[in-house]
Every structure is written in C-alpha cells, then in structure tokens.
Design an enzyme around this catalytic site. Structure first.
Site, short mmCIF file in Angstrom:
data_model
loop_
_atom_site.label_atom_id
_atom_site.label_comp_id
_atom_site.label_asym_id
_atom_site.label_seq_id
_atom_site.Cartn_x
_atom_site.Cartn_y
_atom_site.Cartn_z
N PHE A 234 -2.99 0.54 0.84
CA PHE A 234 -2.04 1.29 1.66
C PHE A 234 -2.63 1.41 3.07
O PHE A 234 -3.29 2.41 3.40
CB PHE A 234 -1.79 2.67 1.05
CG PHE A 234 -1.53 2.66 -0.43
CD1 PHE A 234 -0.63 1.76 -0.99
CD2 PHE A 234 -2.20 3.52 -1.27
CE1 PHE A 234 -0.39 1.74 -2.36
CE2 PHE A 234 -1.96 3.52 -2.64
CZ PHE A 234 -1.06 2.62 -3.18
N ASP A 236 -3.68 2.24 6.45
CA ASP A 236 -3.46 3.35 7.37
C ASP A 236 -4.53 3.32 8.45
O ASP A 236 -4.89 2.26 8.93
CB ASP A 236 -3.44 4.67 6.60
CG ASP A 236 -4.76 4.96 5.88
OD1 ASP A 236 -5.67 4.10 5.91
OD2 ASP A 236 -4.90 6.07 5.32
N ASP A 304 -8.28 1.35 -2.83
CA ASP A 304 -7.79 2.02 -1.61
C ASP A 304 -7.99 3.53 -1.71
O ASP A 304 -8.50 4.16 -0.77
CB ASP A 304 -6.31 1.70 -1.41
CG ASP A 304 -5.69 2.46 -0.26
OD1 ASP A 304 -5.49 1.86 0.80
OD2 ASP A 304 -5.40 3.67 -0.42
#
Length: 328
Positions: A234, A236, A304
C-alpha cells in the site's frame, strides 16, 4: 468507465510498478540490501500491524463493512507542515495521525450510531465534521475530507443501495476485485497516474480497503474475503521512508536532500510516482527473498503492514516525503 474497462488499465499493479522501477531516474532498488534484510530478520516477526483494542470495531457484519469504508475513504494525509500533529482524545488516551482518525470516528459513533449510515455521510456538513474531528489542532485537508465523505455516501447509495457487503458480493468477496471495483466506483480511490507514457495504478486506499474489509469480516463473523495475497504493498509515504532507512531504496542525492529538508514533492510528479511504484516493486522483491532465502511465505500486504508499523520506530530518523494528496 465500467469495471471491465477499468480492469484493462489498473489490474496489473505489480507489472507496471516493475516497469517504472526499470525506467526510474530518481532512485534504484538495492537487491543486495534486500538479501541482507531477508537474511537478518526473523520471519516470525513479520505480522500485521497491531491495532489498539480501544480502536477495534465490533458489531454486525454489515455495520463492520460500512465501518471499514468509512475509515478508508478518509484515510489519507496525516502529516502537518509545522507544529504538533492533530490529536484526538478518546477513552482516556491521546491519539495522533491515523489512530486519531480512527479514534475520532469511534467517538462519533459512540455518541451517534447514525455516523455509520451512508445517508449521513452523503449529507454531512462541514460544521458536523468539525465536531467529529474536534481535537488539538485541525485534521489536515479538512475540506477534501468533507467532499470525499459526501461523495462516498452518494455513490454507495446510488450504485450499491447503501450496502458495502452488497458491493463486495458483486465481485465474490475477492480482495483484488474489491479494490478494482472501489477504484472504478469512487473518484477519490482512483489512484492512477501518468509516467512517461504509462498509466501507473497504485491504488493505495482501494487496496487497503480490501485488506481492512477482510479483517473486519473475519473479526465480526462476515463473509470471508478471499485472494488477499493478490494485493500489493500500500504505497504511501511511510513505507518508502523505512525502505530508505534500510538502504533498500536508494535515492538520487538531490531528491534525498529535498526530502530531508522538507521540500514538497508534487503529486503525480516523476519523483513521486517513482517513490511509490518502486516501493511496490521493492516489497515484491522482499516477499520473494523471504521465500527463496528463508522459506517464509509472507504476502505483500503483511510485509507492508510490518514496514509501516516499524517506520514509526525511534531509530528511523530520516524524513518521509511530503506530498499533498488524498491518495495516501
């Protein structure tokens, strides 16, 4: 666009991330550092990021599914340019950044269960949300959060009869297809960018919603969400930060200096797309290294979460990149 058209451009997040990493001019992935990391870590330590008990939602499956969408439609951008981060008080504790969002929403629902209703989301006013997010400081990108919550409620009502489980059932509760459907249905989840002629799907919030929905259903007795292992990292700003700390992601010195001095990195710029795509690719290589060198089967979403959690460790002293965006 319909879901079949969207699938052609965003289903292969991994492959496009690999292509970006091969073309990248602002950074490279150090595979030797990945091997050192894999050799030095105890695979048993790689577990999902823990959530404090006070923030865990418990209820009927339909409510838990709405809860997951409520949180993840607002789950973005928690850093502040200067001063102390936005802080919320809930159940005798102070919460900051992402936990502050969860705490604020839990507090709102404790006071008024109507906040789990998409009708409420669709019609929520700025004044109402000021009260929901009340704390020390102000939640960043407040106006965008009002707009996105309104959009989420309207789309959920118009396309899915207000039922998140109904939405997931349309794609047989498969995590990767849930992410794709959310990307298609909600503008704010459509995390796709242009890079040197490539359409680059990142889908951070769409994928994390699918992952969070899997947890919410498992915890609250709902239908099982399958194929979670198909999800990527994910991408970011925290995971690239710890990958740089681990010397897995090695940046051009000019970009490194910009990040360390707090210069903004423009959303959808080449540097920002490379940071996020190379994060996805690096985590894929870490997953492979764990398998090849340690015989450990750890999916990308779990690696992650492990990296995100440990990016907050005191020893991680480098800065994260600063991009103003609702995509993460």
């Amino acid at each position: 666009m319909d879901i079949t058209q969207t699938a052609a451009s965003v289903s292969n997040v991994r492959d496009v991330a690999r292509q970006v990493s091969e073309r990248a001019s602002w950074m490279r992935i150090d595979t030797a550092a990945i091997d050192r990391w894999a050799d030095g870590i105890d695979p048993a330590e790689i577990i999902p990021a823990p959530m404090p008990a006070e923030l865990i939602f418990k209820g009927k499956p339909a409510a838990a599914a709405r809860w997951a969408l409520l949180v993840d439609c607002l789950n973005f951008f928690f850093w502040t340019p200067e001063g102390e981060p936005w802080t919320v008080e809930y159940r005798g504790r102070s919460w900051r950044r992402y936990p502050a969002l969860v705490a604020a929403l839990r507090r709102a629902i404790d006071r008024d269960a109507g906040w789990l209703s998409p009708q409420r989301w669709a019609g929520a006013s700025a004044d109402e949300l000021e009260e929901v997010f009340a704390g020390r400081g102000r939640i960043p990108m407040f106006e965008d959060r009002v707009r996105i919550l309104n959009e989420t409620g309207r789309v959920l009502l118009s396309r899915f009869s207000g039922d998140v489980q109904n939405m997931a059932a349309q794609v047989d509760f498969a995590a990767d297809r849930i992410a794709l459907l959310v990307c298609d249905a909600f503008d704010s989840f459509r995390d796709i960018h242009s890079y040197r002629g490539l359409a680059v799907p990142i889908l951070k919030r769409a994928q994390i919603f699918a992952s969070d929905l899997a947890d919410a259903m498992a915890r609250n007795g709902g239908p099982a969400v399958t194929n979670r292992e198909a999800l990527t990292a994910f991408a970011d700003y925290r995971v690239p930060q710890i990958l740089r700390h681990l010397e897995i992601l090695v940046l051009d010195s000019r970009l490194e200096q910009r990040i360390e001095t707090g210069d903004p990195i423009a959303a959808s710029s080449e540097e920002e797309v490379e940071l996020r795509a190379c994060t996805i690719r690096a985590v894929e290589l870490m997953v492979q290294a764990l398998s090849d060198r340690r015989g450990a089967d750890k999916p990308a979403w779990m690696v992650d979460e492990y990296l995100w959690y440990h990016s907050h460790d005191a020893g991680v002293t480098n800065q994260h990149h600063k991009t103003v965006t609702w995509y993460y």
